[in-house]
Design a protein around this motif. Structure first.
Motif, PDB file in Angstrom:
ATOM      1  N   ALA A  63       0.624  -1.076   0.114  1.00 26.90           N
ATOM      2  CA  ALA A  63       0.116   0.018  -0.053  1.00 26.90           C
ATOM      3  C   ALA A  63       1.152   1.227  -0.087  1.00 26.90           C
ATOM      4  N   ASP A  64       1.799   1.127   0.913  1.00 27.91           N
ATOM      5  CA  ASP A  64       2.941   2.237   0.791  1.00 27.91           C
ATOM      6  C   ASP A  64       3.663   2.438  -0.498  1.00 27.91           C
ATOM      7  N   LEU A  65       3.756   1.280  -1.260  1.00 33.49           N
ATOM      8  CA  LEU A  65       4.475   1.396  -2.625  1.00 33.49           C
ATOM      9  C   LEU A  65       3.496   2.072  -3.754  1.00 33.49           C
ATOM     10  N   ARG A  66       2.167   1.721  -3.322  1.00 33.40           N
ATOM     11  CA  ARG A  66       1.159   2.317  -4.493  1.00 33.40           C
ATOM     12  C   ARG A  66       0.980   4.052  -4.248  1.00 33.40           C
ATOM     13  N   THR A  67       1.140   4.284  -2.974  1.00 36.96           N
ATOM     14  CA  THR A  67       1.242   5.672  -2.862  1.00 36.96           C
ATOM     15  C   THR A  67       2.298   6.423  -3.226  1.00 36.96           C
ATOM     16  N   VAL A  68       3.471   5.802  -3.327  1.00 38.77           N
ATOM     17  CA  VAL A  68       4.698   6.362  -3.822  1.00 38.77           C
ATOM     18  C   VAL A  68       4.595   6.572  -5.300  1.00 38.77           C
ATOM     19  N   LEU A  69       4.116   5.277  -6.027  1.00 33.81           N
ATOM     20  CA  LEU A  69       4.043   5.422  -7.436  1.00 33.81           C
ATOM     21  C   LEU A  69       2.958   6.495  -7.727  1.00 33.81           C
ATOM     22  N   GLY A  70       1.813   6.758  -7.002  1.00 24.70           N
ATOM     23  CA  GLY A  70       0.755   7.733  -7.258  1.00 24.70           C
ATOM     24  C   GLY A  70       1.525   9.069  -7.255  1.00 24.70           C
ATOM     25  N   LEU A  71       2.530   9.330  -6.140  1.00 28.50           N
ATOM     26  CA  LEU A  71       3.114  10.525  -5.791  1.00 28.50           C
ATOM     27  C   LEU A  71       3.918  10.844  -6.946  1.00 28.50           C
TER      28      LEU A  71
ATOM     29  N   PRO B  74      -1.287  -3.190  -9.368  1.00 32.79           N
ATOM     30  CA  PRO B  74      -2.404  -2.405 -10.112  1.00 32.79           C
ATOM     31  C   PRO B  74      -3.608  -2.367  -9.230  1.00 32.79           C
ATOM     32  N   ASP B  75      -4.404  -1.196  -9.119  1.00 35.25           N
ATOM     33  CA  ASP B  75      -5.734  -1.330  -8.743  1.00 35.25           C
ATOM     34  C   ASP B  75      -6.599  -0.377  -9.487  1.00 35.25           C
ATOM     35  N   GLU B  76      -7.792   0.384  -8.852  1.00 37.97           N
ATOM     36  CA  GLU B  76      -8.522   1.294  -9.622  1.00 37.97           C
ATOM     37  C   GLU B  76      -7.825   2.416  -9.938  1.00 37.97           C
ATOM     38  N   THR B  77      -6.785   2.813  -9.101  1.00 41.83           N
ATOM     39  CA  THR B  77      -6.024   4.105  -9.365  1.00 41.83           C
ATOM     40  C   THR B  77      -4.668   3.923 -10.091  1.00 41.83           C
ATOM     41  N   LEU B  78      -4.200   2.823 -10.259  1.00 44.26           N
ATOM     42  CA  LEU B  78      -2.964   2.399 -10.886  1.00 44.26           C
ATOM     43  C   LEU B  78      -2.834   1.360 -11.804  1.00 44.26           C
TER      44      LEU B  78
END
Length: 595
Positions: free
Chosen positions: A180-188, A231-235
């Motif tokens: 989850a932390d990594l998804r946040t990083v990729l989004g940022l 991958p999820d709904e935002t990535l």
């Protein structure tokens, strides 16, 4: 890739063509009756490497290979990115200052390996290295999202460089939370094309002795997990793939290492195809290649300069986008300008003086290297499929670690019996070597890297050197040095290599399987011993005056006490002397020390 031109045939009309049969006949003649099969080499990966390749080798690949073309970095060829370790609770000012100085003296960027990312002074970093224009990498194990947020607070305009945060390979706790932390990083960071936020720690496998096939297969399995899980709904999977960079470790097996990097690009394209991602995205893969710790030595340490030269040449010829060369004395010395400068100038010389950046894919078309590349890619893909059959990573992590341990033990054995040569350690040793460090302090240090190929040989050599120092000083103290598991067998193999051929025979060695090997040193003599792990644990607590129920106590490698206390403790816990049939401990130690 239709836009890449096919290679045109090259003809040298002034030379007569030579057939494969003619070459083979010349080889037989030069061998003077010896079989050409004697020249076949089998690396740890298990496949046979032939002594001779000709144009039929390319035909066997099914199609003419295409040169590997990749986007060029801002600096021609590759980026020269030194690595700086930043310890626990450190703000990192000294490392940042070293990086800033290096950028003025030939480096193109900096990589900070952070033990404690929360303590790292991002504001000071930004003052010394403007983050929007400086190529900066960061490695950390936890707290990635908060760390990246701090970076963006310091420089909202953006980042250039990479983040190595690989919770699967680094076995970080709470994997769902880390993903989850990594998804946040990729989004940022998704809008910063010059910042790769998902750098995989493929160097982990090289630094623990993994074969080239294992390094590729295990790294690819890690990448597959991220492509499946992140991958999820935002990535999207395409965004995950675009953020990937792979860090690899390089060892001195020159041609295999060149082929490894080339096979990695082929495998990345195949993996993206399996996830139905565009083939063109494969050309965006960045490879960050660093010299490995596995092959480095503390004995005759200047030979490390030759090893890192071979490794760095393999990196740039194999197509690395960035390289990091470790200082030759980093195993035992604090950072210093002399060794930093040597390491920093090596990639500079390869670019500015050797001009290795002038050709995009120097290995393209080589019968030998194209065959090696294809073989490694096929075997690594097969290994990936085996891991996926076991449930993929992290479910198959036990299998991965077991395979790494098996190969590492084989290499320990081969170094001990002389099959695998390490110059200055088990062949061509300097019997009068003077250590440029304190062996006692090094053995006691928790930072002494015990995951290297030559570690068992080094510990025995350093421990016996300490014994002879103690004997000369005639101090009434004693020491017990933990040499590790299975080391007695390695001692026996090394001892055998030092005997005249007519004295070699089958020896028996008296120690049970799975015990720890120890060196007991007094001013009067030294004795090799063995003990069970429980025996040594209780013994260490007695010597260190630690309660027996203290579960957090980690026994040090080197234990010192007055002679009477040590003799009493050794007798109390019933340690056994290890003997080789026909030779005493003193005979063995004297021979190993060159006396």
């Amino acid at each position: 890739m239709a836009d890449i031109p096919r290679p045109a045939p090259v003809s040298f009309s002034e030379f007569e063509p030579v057939s494969t049969a003619a070459w083979q006949e010349r080889i037989r003649r030069d061998l003077k009756g010896a079989s050409a099969e004697s020249l076949v080499w089998t690396p740890a990966d298990g496949f046979a490497v032939q002594p001779f390749y000709h144009h039929e080798a390319l035909a066997a690949l099914g199609a003419l290979p295409t040169p590997q073309v990749r986007p060029q970095p801002a600096t021609a060829g590759w980026l020269n990115v030194p690595t700086y370790a930043v310890g626990a609770s450190s703000m990192g000012h000294a490392a940042i200052d070293r990086a800033a100085a290096a950028l003025e003296r030939g480096a193109d960027g900096a990589h900070f390996d952070l033990t404690d990312a929360a303590s790292f002074d991002v504001a000071y970093l930004h003052r010394r290295l403007p983050l929007a224009t400086s190529y900066v990498g960061y490695s950390l194990r936890i707290g990635a999202a908060s760390f990246v947020q701090r970076l963006l607070t310091a420089e909202p305009a953006g980042l250039r460089g990479f983040l190595r945060f690989d919770p699967i390979t680094d076995h970080a706790p709470d994997l769902p939370g880390q993903l989850a932390d990594l998804r946040t990083v990729l989004g940022l960071t998704r809008r910063f094309r010059d910042f790769r936020a998902l750098t995989l720690n493929g160097a982990f496998f090289a630094n623990r002795g993994g074969t080239v096939t294992q390094q590729l297969g295990f790294t690819l399995a890690t990448a597959a997990t991220y492509l499946s899980e992140l991958p999820d709904e935002t990535l999207t999977a395409a965004e995950v793939a675009a953020a990937v960079q792979i860090q690899v470790g390089l060892n001195p097996t020159y041609f295999l290492e060149i082929a490894k990097l080339r096979a990695l690009r082929q495998l990345w394209a195949t993996l993206l195809h399996a996830y139905e991602l565009p083939a063109g995205a494969a050309t965006d893969l960045r490879i960050f290649a660093g010299t490995s710790t596995w092959s480095k030595t503390t004995l005759d340490p200047h030979t490390n300069l030759l090893r890192v030269t071979t490794e760095t040449m393999a990196a740039v010829l194999g197509g690395a986008d960035a390289v990091s060369v470790a200082a030759f004395d980093s195993l035992y010395h604090d950072p210093n300008e002399f060794s930093d400068r040597l390491a920093r100038n090596l990639p500079v010389i390869l670019r500015e003086e050797v001009q290795l950046h002038r050709v995009a894919d120097p290995a393209a078309g080589s019968y030998y290297l194209e065959t090696l590349t294809d073989q490694l890619a096929r075997d690594a893909w097969s290994l990936l499929q085996d891991i996926e059959t076991l449930g993929g990573l992290p479910a198959a992590v036990g299998f991965v670690l077991q395979e790494l341990q098996k190969v590492a033990q084989q290499q320990f054995q081969h170094i001990a019996d002389g099959t695998q040569v390490v110059v200055g350690t088990n062949r061509f040793q300097d019997p009068h070597e003077q250590f440029d460090y304190n062996p006692k302090k090094l053995l006691r240090s928790r930072d002494f890297d015990s995951t290297r190929a030559t570690y068992p040989s080094e510990v025995l050599r350093l421990a016996t050197a300490l014994h002879f120092q103690r004997r000369e000083k005639k101090r009434k103290r004693a020491a017990v040095v933990l040499l590790g598991t299975h080391t007695n067998q390695l001692i026996l193999e090394s001892f055998m290599q030092l005997l005249p051929k007519d004295e070699r025979q089958t020896f028996n060695i008296s120690h049970p399987e799975g015990t720890l090997s120890l060196l007991f040193s007094t001013p009067e003599g030294a004795m090799l011993m063995y003990a069970t792990p429980d025996q040594f644990g209780h013994f260490a607590r007695v010597v260190c005056r630690v309660r027996q129920d203290d579960a957090g106590f980690v026994p040090p490698y080197l234990l010192n006490a007055d002679l009477a206390t040590m003799q009493e403790a050794v007798a109390l816990f019933g340690f056994k002397e290890f003997t080789v049939e026909g030779y005493s401990t003193d005979d063995v130690l004297a021979r190993l020390q060159g006396r």
